[in-house]
Design a protein around this motif. Structure first.
Motif, short mmCIF file in Angstrom:
data_model
loop_
_atom_site.label_atom_id
_atom_site.label_comp_id
_atom_site.label_asym_id
_atom_site.label_seq_id
_atom_site.Cartn_x
_atom_site.Cartn_y
_atom_site.Cartn_z
N GLN A 295 117.31 44.42 93.93
CA GLN A 295 117.39 44.80 95.34
C GLN A 295 116.74 43.76 96.26
N TYR A 296 116.05 42.79 95.68
CA TYR A 296 115.32 41.82 96.49
C TYR A 296 116.09 40.51 96.61
N ASP A 297 115.91 39.87 97.77
CA ASP A 297 116.61 38.62 98.06
C ASP A 297 115.60 37.48 98.10
N LEU A 298 115.64 36.64 97.09
CA LEU A 298 114.72 35.50 97.01
C LEU A 298 115.39 34.19 97.42
N SER A 299 116.56 34.30 98.01
CA SER A 299 117.35 33.09 98.31
C SER A 299 116.70 32.19 99.36
N SER A 300 115.75 32.73 100.15
CA SER A 300 115.10 31.91 101.18
C SER A 300 114.05 30.98 100.62
N LEU A 301 113.57 31.24 99.41
CA LEU A 301 112.49 30.43 98.84
C LEU A 301 112.96 28.99 98.58
N VAL A 302 112.15 28.05 99.07
CA VAL A 302 112.42 26.64 98.79
C VAL A 302 111.30 26.02 97.96
N PHE A 303 110.13 26.69 97.92
CA PHE A 303 109.04 26.22 97.07
C PHE A 303 108.34 27.40 96.44
N ILE A 304 108.12 27.30 95.13
CA ILE A 304 107.34 28.30 94.42
C ILE A 304 106.49 27.56 93.39
N GLY A 305 105.22 27.88 93.36
CA GLY A 305 104.33 27.20 92.43
C GLY A 305 102.99 27.88 92.41
N GLY A 306 102.12 27.38 91.55
CA GLY A 306 100.80 27.98 91.46
C GLY A 306 100.02 27.44 90.29
N GLY A 307 99.00 28.17 89.91
CA GLY A 307 98.14 27.74 88.82
C GLY A 307 97.29 28.89 88.33
N GLY A 308 96.23 28.55 87.62
CA GLY A 308 95.35 29.56 87.05
C GLY A 308 95.72 29.93 85.64
N ALA A 309 96.97 29.69 85.27
CA ALA A 309 97.47 29.96 83.92
C ALA A 309 98.79 29.23 83.79
N ALA A 310 99.21 29.01 82.56
CA ALA A 310 100.48 28.34 82.34
C ALA A 310 101.64 29.30 82.62
N MET A 311 102.67 28.80 83.26
CA MET A 311 103.88 29.58 83.47
C MET A 311 104.69 29.57 82.18
N PRO A 312 104.97 30.74 81.58
CA PRO A 312 105.77 30.76 80.35
C PRO A 312 107.12 30.08 80.56
N GLN A 313 107.52 29.31 79.59
CA GLN A 313 108.74 28.53 79.72
C GLN A 313 109.96 29.39 79.99
N ALA A 314 110.02 30.55 79.34
CA ALA A 314 111.18 31.43 79.52
C ALA A 314 111.28 31.93 80.95
N VAL A 315 110.13 32.21 81.58
CA VAL A 315 110.14 32.69 82.96
C VAL A 315 110.53 31.56 83.91
N ALA A 316 109.97 30.37 83.67
CA ALA A 316 110.33 29.22 84.51
C ALA A 316 111.83 28.93 84.41
N GLN A 317 112.38 29.06 83.23
CA GLN A 317 113.80 28.80 83.05
C GLN A 317 114.65 29.83 83.80
N ARG A 318 114.19 31.08 83.80
CA ARG A 318 114.93 32.12 84.53
C ARG A 318 114.93 31.83 86.03
N LEU A 319 113.80 31.39 86.57
CA LEU A 319 113.73 31.05 87.99
C LEU A 319 114.73 29.95 88.33
N PHE A 320 114.83 28.97 87.44
CA PHE A 320 115.76 27.86 87.71
C PHE A 320 117.21 28.32 87.56
N ASP A 321 117.50 29.06 86.49
CA ASP A 321 118.88 29.49 86.25
C ASP A 321 119.38 30.43 87.33
N GLN A 322 118.51 31.34 87.79
CA GLN A 322 118.94 32.37 88.73
C GLN A 322 118.83 31.95 90.19
N PHE A 323 117.82 31.12 90.51
CA PHE A 323 117.56 30.79 91.91
C PHE A 323 117.49 29.29 92.18
N SER A 324 117.71 28.45 91.17
CA SER A 324 117.59 26.99 91.30
C SER A 324 116.20 26.58 91.78
#
Length: 573
Positions: free
Chosen positions: A331-360
């Motif tokens: 139900q949420y629209d993330l299409s406006s995002l142009v930058f997403i990042g952070g720290g404090g822990a490693a981003m799991p590879q599978a989650v990072a891949q989903r962000l790229f595949d689904q939202f570039s």
């Protein structure tokens, strides 16, 4: 307070392997403004007076209003005895009043002491006595613990004045508040008493007719004193100047492609150096609109990103994992995002891949400490590597050295990360011994010892291996928990995992994994299933010998997993 030795550090940037991946639009080092942080708000208010600076649920505060409120509160603080260089406690969850108060303290030529709102009375004593605080600004729901701490102190060390704010004063009637927060945000607390001192309600403080003093802060003056916990002892105050915070405020804006049209979701707590610098100071410098969340709630975050067309979101990876797991995510629209990042822990590879595949979207991980004003390293947004700290940030140099000999380590070999640059703090408050121990001389220059172990690859990207003190020694084999955690996250049933050491009569220490299962796997996956999978997927000495299922991992106010707490609890377990 002026720190003569805290003048901006001129780092001559020698060609390094990572420069091949450097954003082509950016120089390797910058010359930030030689003005105070208060001036950033003044400039943005002059440029964009009627633009929304802050959004909090259904209410907006323009840049003109933000500056005016900060000016009035600064006048009130000055009338209550706050003078140049004085430290003032700021104790709230994320809210508009936090930003108003922060800039008001700066406007009054004073120093902000941001405190984690999760602290209780016994802990709060240290934040009154160590920085010699006499005035505090706090949220009404937290005033009880602060006053309890204050009452237990000797009279000479107690607070003399308190300004109390209610979150709901910044919320309108149409606010879309998560049901669990309604009572917390809406409750009206009676104005407390401060024996031997005075208390002002936020509205009365802003109605002050007192004039703020002439603003005279220079780049080398102290501006903020955030506290950081080490492996031993009480938290230490990190002395940051207007120059050190200014550098990273400007650098973060440039690195992430900041423009005045940015709309940033500010959910990382602003008492934390990342939320303060990356979320607030970078946004105010840029003239962006800041959409503020008081705490993390995945459904509210999804609605806010959609409704406000958020462009920039700095976060803790656990927040992204949680949002993507929402049953309402479609139900949420993330299409406006142009930058997403952070720290404090490693981003799991599978989650990072989903962000790229689904939202570039390429998730850009970064790394930094309270001592480095947040990022000392960041992944280039156009060339990030996954589960990687990134490359040394603008104007910054970093190396990996042997913790004992302090000799630089070869490519691919682990050592301690050391950092030099204009955002590095001036030292620990009242702790010359700790300050001296925190710095070394390398190649004739002064570098800060991070206490973190990492390595550099052939491209010049840095990777964390672990905290210097967190290594598990299993029969002489060195096990780095962060590496085991990253491997375990690949298991389809595991939502989160924290690896700690457990006593072993034979090996000395063994590896224990505290695991949160995904909802779909609960009751379907056993501890033995996890152990068997680990033995198939990692070297035997790294494999957990014990797996413990829990409903949730303990997290700090900034969203980081509190591995030390689990480690301390392990003997009892």
């Amino acid at each position: 307070m002026s720190l003569a030795n805290a003048a901006p550090v001129a780092v001559h940037v020698q060609p390094r392997p990572h420069h091949r991946f450097w954003p082509k639009r950016l120089p390797h080092r910058i010359s930030p403004p030689v003005t105070s942080l208060w001036h950033n708000l003044v400039v943005s208010a002059q440029r964009y007076p009627d633009k929304p600076a802050l959004v909090f649920f259904d209410q907006q505060l323009s840049y003109r209003e933000l500056q005016a409120q900060a000016e009035r509160l600064a006048g009130h603080l000055h009338a209550q005895g706050v003078r140049a260089g004085d430290r003032v406690v700021l104790l709230m969850q994320n809210c508009p009043q936090w930003i108003v108060a922060h800039y008001a303290i700066l406007r009054a030529n004073a120093v902000v002491v941001p405190v984690n709102p999760m602290n209780r009375a016994e802990e709060l004593k240290h934040y009154i006595t160590d920085p010699d605080v006499k005035v505090a600004v706090c949220a009404a729901d937290l005033a009880g613990d602060l006053l309890k701490a204050n009452a237990d102190l000797p009279e000479a060390q107690r607070l003399s004045h308190l300004v109390v704010a209610h979150y709901h004063d910044a919320i309108g009637p149409q606010a879309d508040i998560p049901p669990a927060w309604v009572d917390w945000l809406a409750k009206r607390h009676p104005l407390p008493a401060l024996p031997g001192g005075s208390v002002a309600d936020w509205a009365d403080a802003l109605a002050s007719s007192h004039t703020a003093p002439v603003h005279d802060r220079q780049p080398a003056d102290l501006c903020v004193l955030p506290y950081t916990s080490g492996t031993t002892g009480l938290p230490k105050g990190c002395m940051h100047t207007h120059a050190s915070i200014m550098h990273n405020a400007v650098a973060c804006s440039l690195w992430t492609g900041g423009t005045p049209e940015n709309v940033s979701l500010v959910v990382v707590p602003m008492f934390h150096i990342t939320g303060m610098v990356v979320g607030m100071h970078a946004g105010i410098y840029t003239g962006a609109t800041l959409v503020i969340m008081p705490r993390w709630d995945r459904e509210l975050a999804g609605r806010q990103i959609s409704a406000w067309r958020v462009t920039h979101w700095s976060n803790i990876p656990t927040m992204v994992i949680d949002l993507l797991a929402s049953p309402r995510f479609d139900q949420y629209d993330l299409s406006s995002l142009v930058f997403i990042g952070g720290g404090g822990a490693a981003m799991p590879q599978a989650v990072a891949q989903r962000l790229f595949d689904q939202f570039s979207l390429r998730y850009a991980e970064g790394y930094g400490l309270t001592e480095t004003a947040a990022p000392s390293h960041n992944n280039p947004p156009d060339a990030p590597k996954q589960q990687c700290l990134g490359i040394p940030f603008l104007s910054t140099d970093a190396r990996v050295v042997d913790p004992e000999t302090l000799q630089e380590m070869p490519v691919g070999e682990a050592g301690e990360i050391i950092i030099r640059g204009p955002s590095v703090f001036a030292g620990y408050w009242k702790r010359p011994d700790a300050t001296e121990a925190a710095f070394i001389e390398f190649n004739g220059e002064k570098y800060f010892r991070s206490g973190d172990l990492g390595k550099v690859d052939e491209d010049g990207y840095f990777f964390i291996t672990d905290r210097l003190k967190r290594m598990i020694n299993a029969s002489g084999f060195k096990v780095w928990p962060a590496e085991v955690e990253a491997l375990m996250f690949r298991h389809p049933a595991i939502a989160e995992a924290c690896v700690i050491s457990t006593k072993d009569a034979y090996r000395g220490e063994s590896v224990k994994a505290v695991v949160v299962l995904r909802d779909s796997a609960r009751g379907q996956t056993s501890e033995q299933d996890i152990l068997d999978w680990c033995r198939e997927n990692m070297a035997v000495y790294k494999c957990p010998r014990v797996v413990q299922f829990v409903d949730a991992l303990p997290k700090s106010g900034s969203g980081k997993v509190m591995w030390r707490l689990l480690q301390e609890q392990e003997p009892a377990a």
